[in-house]
Design a protein around this motif. Structure first.
Motif, PDB file in Angstrom:
ATOM      1  N   TRP A 145     -10.493  -0.121   9.999  1.00 19.74           N
ATOM      2  CA  TRP A 145      -9.392  -0.703   9.028  1.00 19.74           C
ATOM      3  C   TRP A 145      -9.484  -2.218   8.789  1.00 19.74           C
ATOM      4  O   TRP A 145      -9.245  -2.747   7.655  1.00 19.74           O
ATOM      5  CB  TRP A 145      -8.086  -0.392   9.232  1.00 19.74           C
ATOM      6  CG  TRP A 145      -7.644   1.043   9.183  1.00 19.74           C
ATOM      7  CD1 TRP A 145      -7.205   1.735  10.417  1.00 19.74           C
ATOM      8  CD2 TRP A 145      -7.710   1.948   8.230  1.00 19.74           C
ATOM      9  NE1 TRP A 145      -6.924   3.033   9.900  1.00 19.74           N
ATOM     10  CE2 TRP A 145      -7.379   3.305   8.641  1.00 19.74           C
ATOM     11  CE3 TRP A 145      -8.088   1.618   6.773  1.00 19.74           C
ATOM     12  CZ2 TRP A 145      -7.156   4.185   7.768  1.00 19.74           C
ATOM     13  CZ3 TRP A 145      -7.965   2.942   5.996  1.00 19.74           C
ATOM     14  CH2 TRP A 145      -7.620   3.939   6.360  1.00 19.74           C
ATOM     15  N   TYR A 199      -1.267  -1.227  -4.201  1.00 14.12           N
ATOM     16  CA  TYR A 199      -2.446  -0.155  -4.114  1.00 14.12           C
ATOM     17  C   TYR A 199      -1.818   1.150  -3.752  1.00 14.12           C
ATOM     18  O   TYR A 199      -0.842   1.049  -3.148  1.00 14.12           O
ATOM     19  CB  TYR A 199      -3.262  -0.632  -3.218  1.00 14.12           C
ATOM     20  CG  TYR A 199      -3.940  -1.844  -3.447  1.00 14.12           C
ATOM     21  CD1 TYR A 199      -5.066  -2.045  -4.310  1.00 14.12           C
ATOM     22  CD2 TYR A 199      -3.761  -3.076  -2.850  1.00 14.12           C
ATOM     23  CE1 TYR A 199      -5.717  -3.408  -4.398  1.00 14.12           C
ATOM     24  CE2 TYR A 199      -4.294  -4.277  -2.873  1.00 14.12           C
ATOM     25  CZ  TYR A 199      -5.352  -4.445  -3.694  1.00 14.12           C
ATOM     26  OH  TYR A 199      -6.180  -5.627  -3.817  1.00 14.12           O
ATOM     27  N   HIS A 230     -12.131   6.180   4.540  1.00 17.92           N
ATOM     28  CA  HIS A 230     -11.463   6.417   5.743  1.00 17.92           C
ATOM     29  C   HIS A 230     -11.950   5.372   6.802  1.00 17.92           C
ATOM     30  O   HIS A 230     -13.291   5.252   6.908  1.00 17.92           O
ATOM     31  CB  HIS A 230     -11.572   7.861   6.241  1.00 17.92           C
ATOM     32  CG  HIS A 230     -10.468   8.748   5.674  1.00 17.92           C
ATOM     33  ND1 HIS A 230      -9.102   8.115   5.770  1.00 17.92           N
ATOM     34  CD2 HIS A 230     -10.406  10.022   5.129  1.00 17.92           C
ATOM     35  CE1 HIS A 230      -8.476   9.280   5.408  1.00 17.92           C
ATOM     36  NE2 HIS A 230      -9.003  10.402   4.887  1.00 17.92           N
ATOM     37  N   ARG A 273     -12.225  -2.692   5.992  1.00 18.31           N
ATOM     38  CA  ARG A 273     -11.565  -1.989   4.846  1.00 18.31           C
ATOM     39  C   ARG A 273     -10.491  -3.210   4.153  1.00 18.31           C
ATOM     40  O   ARG A 273     -10.719  -3.652   3.113  1.00 18.31           O
ATOM     41  CB  ARG A 273     -11.040  -0.777   4.921  1.00 18.31           C
ATOM     42  CG  ARG A 273     -11.856   0.268   5.305  1.00 18.31           C
ATOM     43  CD  ARG A 273     -12.765   0.646   4.353  1.00 18.31           C
ATOM     44  NE  ARG A 273     -13.541   1.892   5.142  1.00 18.31           N
ATOM     45  CZ  ARG A 273     -14.741   1.775   5.679  1.00 18.31           C
ATOM     46  NH1 ARG A 273     -15.134   0.584   5.803  1.00 18.31           N
ATOM     47  NH2 ARG A 273     -15.459   2.909   5.810  1.00 18.31           N
ATOM     48  N   LEU A 332      -6.928   3.199  -4.434  1.00 18.87           N
ATOM     49  CA  LEU A 332      -7.928   3.325  -3.443  1.00 18.87           C
ATOM     50  C   LEU A 332      -8.341   4.462  -3.019  1.00 18.87           C
ATOM     51  O   LEU A 332      -7.482   5.384  -2.602  1.00 18.87           O
ATOM     52  CB  LEU A 332      -7.145   2.541  -1.955  1.00 18.87           C
ATOM     53  CG  LEU A 332      -6.620   1.295  -2.276  1.00 18.87           C
ATOM     54  CD1 LEU A 332      -6.209   0.677  -0.953  1.00 18.87           C
ATOM     55  CD2 LEU A 332      -7.722   0.239  -2.907  1.00 18.87           C
ATOM     56  N   CYS A 333      -9.595   5.050  -3.158  1.00 22.53           N
ATOM     57  CA  CYS A 333     -10.117   6.501  -3.093  1.00 22.53           C
ATOM     58  C   CYS A 333     -11.184   6.279  -1.826  1.00 22.53           C
ATOM     59  O   CYS A 333     -11.736   5.661  -1.659  1.00 22.53           O
ATOM     60  CB  CYS A 333     -10.882   6.875  -4.255  1.00 22.53           C
ATOM     61  SG  CYS A 333      -9.767   6.685  -5.788  1.00 22.53           S
ATOM     62  N   LEU A 388      -2.934   4.493  -1.963  1.00 21.52           N
ATOM     63  CA  LEU A 388      -4.246   5.041  -0.990  1.00 21.52           C
ATOM     64  C   LEU A 388      -4.058   6.589  -1.288  1.00 21.52           C
ATOM     65  O   LEU A 388      -3.179   7.130  -1.047  1.00 21.52           O
ATOM     66  CB  LEU A 388      -3.907   4.612   0.158  1.00 21.52           C
ATOM     67  CG  LEU A 388      -5.044   4.930   1.469  1.00 21.52           C
ATOM     68  CD1 LEU A 388      -6.256   4.988   0.927  1.00 21.52           C
ATOM     69  CD2 LEU A 388      -4.646   4.528   2.780  1.00 21.52           C
ATOM     70  N   MET A 426       0.928   5.094   0.425  1.00 16.43           N
ATOM     71  CA  MET A 426       0.291   6.159   0.810  1.00 16.43           C
ATOM     72  C   MET A 426       0.321   7.513  -0.097  1.00 16.43           C
ATOM     73  O   MET A 426       1.536   7.964  -0.411  1.00 16.43           O
ATOM     74  CB  MET A 426       1.031   6.567   2.150  1.00 16.43           C
ATOM     75  CG  MET A 426       0.757   5.356   3.302  1.00 16.43           C
ATOM     76  SD  MET A 426      -1.094   4.808   3.476  1.00 16.43           S
ATOM     77  CE  MET A 426      -1.714   5.991   4.468  1.00 16.43           C
ATOM     78  N   PHE A 446     -12.621   3.360  -1.072  1.00 14.23           N
ATOM     79  CA  PHE A 446     -11.976   2.577   0.118  1.00 14.23           C
ATOM     80  C   PHE A 446     -11.844   3.725   1.307  1.00 14.23           C
ATOM     81  O   PHE A 446     -10.946   4.565   1.545  1.00 14.23           O
ATOM     82  CB  PHE A 446     -10.353   2.326  -0.339  1.00 14.23           C
ATOM     83  CG  PHE A 446      -9.736   1.467   0.815  1.00 14.23           C
ATOM     84  CD1 PHE A 446      -9.806   0.006   0.573  1.00 14.23           C
ATOM     85  CD2 PHE A 446      -8.782   2.133   1.913  1.00 14.23           C
ATOM     86  CE1 PHE A 446      -9.021  -0.547   1.643  1.00 14.23           C
ATOM     87  CE2 PHE A 446      -8.292   1.309   2.793  1.00 14.23           C
ATOM     88  CZ  PHE A 446      -8.209  -0.062   2.509  1.00 14.23           C
ATOM     89  N   ILE A 498       0.933  -1.231  -0.026  1.00 15.85           N
ATOM     90  CA  ILE A 498      -0.097   0.020   0.031  1.00 15.85           C
ATOM     91  C   ILE A 498       0.743   1.383  -0.076  1.00 15.85           C
ATOM     92  O   ILE A 498       1.727   1.409   0.901  1.00 15.85           O
ATOM     93  CB  ILE A 498      -1.075  -0.136   1.143  1.00 15.85           C
ATOM     94  CG1 ILE A 498      -1.927  -1.324   1.188  1.00 15.85           C
ATOM     95  CG2 ILE A 498      -1.672   1.374   1.299  1.00 15.85           C
ATOM     96  CD1 ILE A 498      -2.594  -1.286   2.555  1.00 15.85           C
TER      97      ILE A 498
END
Length: 350
Positions: free
Chosen positions: A341, A76, A121, A344, A99-100, A78, A61, A119, A59
């Motif tokens: 999380w 992914y 928060h 998610r 991932l939005c 994010l 960020m 995705f 992931i």
């Protein structure tokens, strides 16, 4: 093994997200390594010690480390804000999924042929309080976490681009950058297909328009509460610059996100403002609720659709009233059920 590529971030917010994801992955029985954001040599050494065949996915960020992550396998990115703001970076790479945190962000990315999915928060399971702070132990603070945004500078930038008068009617009507993109024809609007290409010039205009819309909205929040005699405690970078125009509030410089969470837990209310997010859950909505503190937010009809199962999010007029513990408990219950999380991440681990 799941890898998280972090990024240097304001107040440590993204670092807190990374830690929360790591904690909830551990609950799911998944090992996770968060690579340091400020020491490339250390990050490289950590990567060298990991068996790359054991990496399920990475992931990134805000797209940080995409080049390295893609070489390791499934990746992914994010996007914790509108993908528009990351677009030059995101368009350099292929082979990842974005991932939005808002449905309209996902739609925007997909229209630009960037694979994306929702995705929203979330909070870590450990962030959700077991004991709500009693009213008697709370401060009287109406907390407003918000950095300073220079409205006049955003306006001047649009004037210098030669478009301010042309787009001013749209700027005064829209509530988000997606609505602005629809107004100028970059995005489809109802049955009307796109008519304007997102070229370099339009991209520059759109970024400044986003700054203008956010700055205007922030000014309106400060003005509305001041006009109604409500003194806000504003925490954020350079917020004392608001003092001349909105002198009835208390201004405090930025503090680490972990300290802000402690203040949220003891506050009477937390004020939220996020014009860039419509069909979305924002961290400034769900983190106060996770700490048992209600949120003041004048949501649009679109936003209300996303928030109708979180009853401790109230309109700003609620500031003069007491809230019920029942609303807090119902909101916390919903967070545990749907907005951790764990929830998610489970979709990524299938």
């Amino acid at each position: 093994m799941i890898l998280i590529f972090g990024v240097i971030n304001q107040y440590g917010v993204l670092s807190h997200f990374s830690s929360g994801i790591q904690e909830d992955l551990a609950i799911l029985g998944e090992q996770c390594t968060v690579l340091p954001v400020n020491d490339g040599e250390l990050a490289a050494n950590i990567l060298n010690k990991i068996d790359h065949s054991q990496i399920k996915f990475s992931i990134c960020m805000n797209g940080s480390g995409l080049d390295t992550a893609l070489a390791l396998g499934k990746t992914y990115a994010l996007a914790v804000d509108h993908p528009l703001l990351l677009l030059p970076h995101l368009q350099k790479y292929k082979g990842y999924e974005l991932l939005c945190i808002a449905k309209e962000h996902t739609a925007f990315a997909n229209l630009l042929n960037i694979p994306a999915k929702d995705f929203f928060h979330a909070v870590s399971s450990k962030d959700i309080t077991d004991t709500v702070v009693a009213n008697i132990d709370r401060t009287d603070e109406v907390l407003f976490p918000a950095s300073y945004m220079d409205f006049n500078a955003a306006k001047q930038a649009l004037i210098e681009l030669g478009v301010f008068e042309q787009i001013k009617p749209a700027l005064e009507q829209v509530k988000s950058i997606n609505e602005f993109l629809m107004a100028i024809g970059v995005l489809p609007n109802g049955n009307r297909p796109p008519t304007t290409a997102l070229d370099e010039k339009v991209y520059k205009i759109t970024c400044e328009a986003d700054r203008y819309i956010r700055a205007l909205s922030r000014n309106q929040v400060l003005s509305n509460y001041q006009d109604n005699g409500v003194r806000l405690s504003v925490y954020g970078r350079n917020v004392r610059k608001y003092a001349e125009e909105y002198p009835e509030h208390d201004y405090h410089e930025e503090i680490p996100y972990t300290d802000l969470l402690k203040k949220m837990e003891k506050a009477k209310y937390v004020v939220h403002n996020s014009p860039g997010f419509l069909f979305a859950l924002h961290e400034r909505l769900i983190f106060p609720l996770a700490k048992g503190t209600p949120v003041l937010f004048d949501a649009t009809e679109h936003q209300k659709q996303m928030l109708n199962e979180l009853p401790a999010i109230y309109p700003s007029s609620q500031v003069f009233n007491e809230y019920t513990t029942k609303d807090i408990e119902a909101s916390i219950k919903k967070l545990r059920q749907s907005h951790t999380w764990i929830k998610r991440l489970s979709s990524l681990l299938i």
